[in-house]
Design an enzyme around this catalytic site. Structure first.
Site, PDB file in Angstrom:
ATOM      1  N   SER A 181      39.752  33.593  37.716  1.00 58.79           N
ATOM      2  CA  SER A 181      40.256  32.293  37.262  1.00 58.79           C
ATOM      3  C   SER A 181      39.884  32.041  35.815  1.00 58.79           C
ATOM      4  O   SER A 181      38.892  32.581  35.308  1.00 58.79           O
ATOM      5  CB  SER A 181      39.651  31.179  38.133  1.00 58.79           C
ATOM      6  N   TYR A 232      32.346  26.974  42.196  1.00 61.55           N
ATOM      7  CA  TYR A 232      33.559  27.804  42.167  1.00 61.55           C
ATOM      8  C   TYR A 232      33.600  28.627  40.880  1.00 61.55           C
ATOM      9  O   TYR A 232      33.861  29.835  40.910  1.00 61.55           O
ATOM     10  CB  TYR A 232      34.783  26.896  42.271  1.00 61.55           C
TER      11      TYR A 232
END
Length: 295
Positions: A188, A201
């Site tokens: 990401s 995350y």
């Protein structure tokens, strides 16, 4: 995807914000408004993965579904994992795969379970006769009020889903992978530009980048390539299940240079490239699909 003339990327897909909505994890496609575009009507294959056998974790919806559809239309058989709550999404993805003329193998279970991670590899190899492409895509994220309020149970869920499961699955898969095989990790933009509200995350996504680069060095001499795709803000069921308020959803993706969030369909080509022989000299790479956000 193909078209006769180039499309303007600033308005090629939904270009505004998104309406207020909320879902429980893991998030479902038919409850996501507007419904994400996985390339169901647009992706056109060119036999780039003919005869390949692929396993995609979290392949029922979002990025995973877009990759499953693209792989199938490129000629690959596709196994995909999903949680029990995602049965309807998994069935729909499997339908698109079989309509493309290849085999689908839905695998229900929780990737936090080490035994399940080994089982999905064995079942894929048993059903398809081998494994050529492993896409480590499944992930969990939740908006955090602050580190001091982050409960250990939640922190553990993020790490077990995003890191442990990838280690477990790759460890089981590598002995079955031959020269020319490919491992692709969905990391990401958060690995490089972390948001405080996604601190746990983002930590896992940064760790995935290290995983890609280290494993690529280990497996290079075996002829197995390892790469990552780093999505930016992509509209998937995970987003309304993250716990963001109306204001955050209304502005989701609007801060990218292209001025909008991306759709899962817009990532499919990156995974096809990395899985194919066109990427025969590409390993240890992190391919950004971020709407122009830098890594």
């Amino acid at each position: 995807m193909s078209s006769s003339t180039p499309s303007d990327p600033t308005n090629a897909h939904h270009s505004g914000g998104f309406p207020a909505q909320e879902q429980e994890q893991p998030g479902l496609t038919d409850e996501t408004r507007p419904e994400p575009d996985h390339g169901e009507e647009s992706y056109r294959g060119a036999a780039r993965l003919s005869g390949r056998r692929a396993l995609i974790t979290g392949g029922d919806s979002g990025i995973g579904r877009a990759v499953a559809i693209a792989f199938a239309r490129e000629g690959a058989d596709v196994a995909l994992t999903y949680m029990p709550e995602e049965q309807e999404d998994a069935d729909e993805t499997a339908r698109w795969v079989t309509e493309a003329g290849t085999r689908a193998l839905p695998l229900e279970g929780d990737l936090r379970d080490e035994d399940f991670c080994a089982e999905i590899v064995e079942r894929t190899v048993g059903e398809f006769g081998g494994l050529d492409v492993l896409v480590l895509n499944a992930a969990y994220q939740k908006d955090r009020e602050g580190l001091d309020k982050l409960e250990t149970e939640e922190f553990d869920r993020v790490f077990r889903t995003n890191l442990y499961a990838q280690m477990f699955t790759a460890r089981a898969a590598i002995p079955h992978m031959k020269p020319g095989s490919s491992i692709i990790v969905t990391t990401s933009v958060q690995a490089f530009n972390p948001s405080p509200g996604l601190i746990d995350y983002a930590m896992t996504k940064a760790a995935q980048v290290a995983f890609v680069r280290a494993l690529a060095q280990e497996l290079g001499e075996k002829g197995i390539r390892v790469n990552g795709v780093a999505p930016g803000p992509i509209w998937t069921p995970l987003i309304p299940a993250t716990g963001w308020d109306e204001e955050r959803l209304a502005s989701f993706g609007q801060d990218t240079p292209l001025g909008r969030a991306g759709q899962p369909a817009e990532l499919a080509g990156a995974y096809v490239y990395l899985a194919s022989d066109h990427a025969s000299y590409t390993s240890a790479a992190i391919l950004p699909v971020t709407g122009g956000k830098g890594l």
